[in-house]
Design a protein around this motif. Structure first.
Motif, mmCIF file in Angstrom:
data_model
loop_
_atom_site.group_PDB
_atom_site.id
_atom_site.type_symbol
_atom_site.label_atom_id
_atom_site.label_comp_id
_atom_site.label_asym_id
_atom_site.label_seq_id
_atom_site.Cartn_x
_atom_site.Cartn_y
_atom_site.Cartn_z
ATOM 1 N N PHE A 207 58.895 -63.457 21.458
ATOM 2 C CA PHE A 207 59.121 -62.012 21.448
ATOM 3 C C PHE A 207 59.113 -61.410 22.843
ATOM 4 N N THR A 208 59.950 -60.449 23.031
ATOM 5 C CA THR A 208 59.927 -59.652 24.250
ATOM 6 C C THR A 208 60.006 -58.189 23.858
ATOM 7 N N SER A 209 59.285 -57.363 24.507
ATOM 8 C CA SER A 209 59.338 -55.931 24.232
ATOM 9 C C SER A 209 59.645 -55.214 25.533
ATOM 10 N N SER A 210 59.903 -53.939 25.491
ATOM 11 C CA SER A 210 60.381 -53.317 26.724
ATOM 12 C C SER A 210 59.541 -52.161 27.199
ATOM 13 N N ARG A 211 59.841 -51.737 28.382
ATOM 14 C CA ARG A 211 59.001 -50.766 29.051
ATOM 15 C C ARG A 211 59.847 -49.567 29.487
ATOM 16 N N PRO A 212 59.278 -48.380 29.443
ATOM 17 C CA PRO A 212 59.967 -47.231 30.005
ATOM 18 C C PRO A 212 59.607 -47.069 31.476
ATOM 19 N N THR A 213 60.522 -46.575 32.220
ATOM 20 C CA THR A 213 60.252 -46.317 33.639
ATOM 21 C C THR A 213 60.374 -44.827 33.891
ATOM 22 N N LYS A 214 59.599 -44.348 34.772
ATOM 23 C CA LYS A 214 59.639 -42.942 35.137
ATOM 24 C C LYS A 214 58.945 -42.854 36.483
ATOM 25 N N PRO A 215 59.372 -41.953 37.339
ATOM 26 C CA PRO A 215 58.766 -41.923 38.672
ATOM 27 C C PRO A 215 57.246 -41.916 38.629
ATOM 28 N N HIS A 216 56.700 -41.106 37.757
ATOM 29 C CA HIS A 216 55.238 -41.029 37.708
ATOM 30 C C HIS A 216 54.746 -41.545 36.375
ATOM 31 N N GLU A 275 63.696 -52.477 39.487
ATOM 32 C CA GLU A 275 63.225 -53.129 38.258
ATOM 33 C C GLU A 275 62.197 -54.226 38.533
ATOM 34 N N LEU A 276 62.354 -54.922 39.638
ATOM 35 C CA LEU A 276 61.376 -55.970 39.939
ATOM 36 C C LEU A 276 60.012 -55.346 40.245
ATOM 37 N N HIS A 277 60.024 -54.232 40.973
ATOM 38 C CA HIS A 277 58.750 -53.563 41.246
ATOM 39 C C HIS A 277 58.164 -52.957 39.977
ATOM 40 N N TYR A 278 59.039 -52.529 39.080
ATOM 41 C CA TYR A 278 58.550 -52.005 37.810
ATOM 42 C C TYR A 278 57.834 -53.093 37.029
ATOM 43 N N ALA A 279 58.486 -54.255 36.929
ATOM 44 C CA ALA A 279 57.867 -55.376 36.212
ATOM 45 C C ALA A 279 56.526 -55.746 36.857
ATOM 46 N N ASP A 280 56.522 -55.801 38.175
ATOM 47 C CA ASP A 280 55.284 -56.148 38.891
ATOM 48 C C ASP A 280 54.190 -55.111 38.623
ATOM 49 N N SER A 281 54.566 -53.816 38.571
ATOM 50 C CA SER A 281 53.569 -52.756 38.384
ATOM 51 C C SER A 281 53.009 -52.746 36.965
ATOM 52 N N LEU A 282 53.907 -52.977 36.003
ATOM 53 C CA LEU A 282 53.475 -52.872 34.603
ATOM 54 C C LEU A 282 52.702 -54.112 34.143
ATOM 55 N N ALA A 283 53.043 -55.250 34.721
ATOM 56 C CA ALA A 283 52.507 -56.537 34.235
ATOM 57 C C ALA A 283 50.986 -56.550 34.055
ATOM 58 N N PRO A 284 50.194 -56.086 35.046
ATOM 59 C CA PRO A 284 48.734 -56.178 34.847
ATOM 60 C C PRO A 284 48.233 -55.330 33.675
ATOM 61 N N TYR A 285 48.906 -54.211 33.423
ATOM 62 C CA TYR A 285 48.490 -53.380 32.276
ATOM 63 C C TYR A 285 48.778 -54.102 30.963
#
Ligand SMILES: *[C@@H]1O[C@H](CO)[C@@H](O)[C@H](O)[C@H]1NC(C)=O
Ligand SMILES: *[C@@H]1O[C@H](CO)[C@@H](O)[C@H](O)[C@H]1NC(C)=O
Ligand SMILES: *[C@@H]1O[C@H](CO)[C@@H](O)[C@H](O)[C@H]1NC(C)=O
Ligand SMILES: *[C@@H]1O[C@H](CO)[C@@H](O)[C@H](O)[C@H]1NC(C)=O
Ligand SMILES: *[C@@H]1O[C@H](CO)[C@@H](O)[C@H](O)[C@H]1NC(C)=O
Ligand SMILES: *[C@@H]1O[C@H](CO)[C@@H](O)[C@H](O)[C@H]1NC(C)=O
Ligand SMILES: *[C@@H]1O[C@H](CO)[C@@H](O)[C@H](O)[C@H]1NC(C)=O
Length: 389
Positions: A207-216, A275-285
């Motif tokens: 399974f893969t699920s997705s993430r929303p991105t937003k400046p803040h 997108e790579l920075h987004y993945a990196d930022s979200l991953a620990p959460y």
């Protein structure tokens, strides 16, 4: 497909599942990258849409761009299954992918979007669907859409499927609680998506699920919401560990680059400026919530950058085809670059005009737009020349 204007770099809040094909093994497919060693199956429906683009370039004696378009026809992209009537596309796609697998002896990965939630596109209204929560839509969704969808995939045990589940939906819940229709849809969305996760489980689903991105954007809120829905799915299966997802899909139908160079000024305040920075930022959460930190990233229309006025521009942005599907992502978090949105199908009757002509309604073909995607592609598309009589 409508993305909310409040969400800058929104991706799908969906779930990507992969139902691998080979006989179930002790190690679950969600523990391995399901794209590795597979051919990204290129479906005939999208290739057929692009025939008019080949013809249009040829009519102008532009044989180079005609040949580049043939390369797009051979590039694997997602089949959007967005209504009960559209379920028949699954069968067609499975039949064709099997034929290709037999012909080439190369395992195919079939990429599908599952997109028919009640009260769909609650913030935008460009992509409303056939079910409403006011009309018993949740039960209809489960019985007439999700059940046959899951049955079709489970029966095709000889293929691998990657499924993006309900792009945008959880993102809308997280960021658009101020929109009354979205706030009211919350419970329907959560129950519907949890049901999908539970139903699409097979002995070797990833399974893969997705993430929303937003400046803040608040990553914690996103991770909490995803964890809640997966836990609901867990409860539905009645088995501990019985509902797994492979990870998250990002940038679905959006325009952000995988790696920004230069970084766009409008992303100034965000650590998730590409997108790579987004993945990196979200991953620990995600990891802290016991969710898998794996991503697939849509780059179908990310080939031309810095054409937006604001990060939130989402509708038919001036663009080019982007990095083609690959597992060579240089990040252990990213399973694959994918082309999720079929370039050329309109986001809605909005956005810039081309030669004074406005886009057609969501999902309809916009020939001038796709021609620009071909010309603006970055990296440039390799041409595919065919012998002519
Ligand atoms: C598109 O063109 C190819 C090559 O001419 C042909 O094989 C295919 O059937 C066409 N597809 C559609 C949907 O017309
Ligand atoms: C395309 O090339 C052919 C043959 O050279 C020529 O006859 C025709 O006028 C050209 N068409 C356009 C639109 O330039
Ligand atoms: C709000 O959602 C509930 C189901 O949770 C549904 O019964 C009701 O009709 C919805 N209201 C509106 C205005 O859509
Ligand atoms: C799952 O079920 C357990 C036990 O009934 C319950 O405590 C928990 O709240 C449920 N979780 C969700 C997300 O529904
Ligand atoms: C960002 O802003 C600076 C200063 O205004 C400008 O020089 C630069 O070209 C801008 N960069 C992009 C990518 O637009
Ligand atoms: C994840 O959990 C660890 C250990 O509790 C904590 O130190 C860290 O700050 C958490 N990270 C995030 C992004 O919440
Ligand atoms: C990964 O790195 C290689 C080598 O630098 C490069 O050729 C390739 O384009 C990179 N992949 C992506 C998706 O950026």
């Amino acid at each position: 497909m409508q993305l909310t204007t409040l969400i800058a770099a929104l991706s799908a809040a969906g779930i990507t599942t992969a139902l691998p094909s080979v006989a179930p093994r002790a190690e679950d497919a969600q523990d391995v990258n399901p794209f590795l060693g597979k051919n990204y199956f290129a479906n005939s429906y999208y290739a057929g849409e692009l025939n008019q683009t080949v013809d249009a370039f040829l009519a102008r004696n532009d044989s180079l761009n005609a040949a580049r378009t043939r390369t797009v026809q051979k590039t694997g992209s997602f089949v959007w299954v967005t209504s009960v009537a559209g379920l028949s596309n699954i069968k067609t796609t499975i039949d064709e992918a099997r034929a290709e697998q037999r012909r080439t002896r190369k395992p195919q990965i079939v990429q599908l979007v599952l997109y028919d939630l009640p009260d769909r596109d609650c913030s935008g209204g460009q992509s409303g669907g056939e079910f409403t929560s006011a009309n018993g839509g949740l039960e209809l969704y489960k019985k007439t859409f999700v059940d046959p969808y899951a049955a079709a995939l489970k029966a095709a045990w000889d293929l691998t499927f990657a499924v993006i589940v309900e792009p945008d939906s959880l993102g809308n819940l997280i960021t658009n609680q101020n929109v009354p229709f979205c706030a009211n849809a919350s419970s329907t969305y959560e129950q519907g998506i949890a049901y999908v996760i539970a139903k699409l489980q097979a002995p070797n689903i990833a399974f893969t699920s997705s993430r929303p991105t937003k400046p803040h954007f608040n990553h914690q809120l996103a991770a909490d919401e995803f964890a809640k829905v997966v836990a609901m799915a867990q409860n539905m299966t009645g088995t501990r560990g019985g509902a797994k997802i492979r990870g998250f899909s990002t940038d679905v139908s959006n325009y952000n680059p995988y790696i920004a160079d230069p970084r766009a000024n409008y992303t100034e305040y965000s650590n998730s400026y590409d997108e790579l920075h987004y993945a990196d930022s979200l991953a620990p959460y995600l990891t802290n919530n016991s969710l898998p930190a794996h991503f697939i990233i849509d780059q179908g229309r990310s080939g031309l950058q810095n054409t937006r006025d604001t990060w939130g521009d989402w509708c038919n942005v001036r663009a080019g085809f982007g990095i083609p599907p690959t597992t060579n992502t240089n990040s252990s978090l990213v399973d694959s670059i994918v082309w999720a949105k079929p370039g050329g199908e309109s986001d809605g009757a909005c956005g810039p005009t081309i030669n004074g002509v406005l886009a057609p309604n969501a999902g309809l073909w916009w020939e001038s737009y796709v021609e620009a995607l071909v010309v603006n592609a970055d990296p440039p598309l390799a041409p595919t020349y065919t012998k002519r009589w």
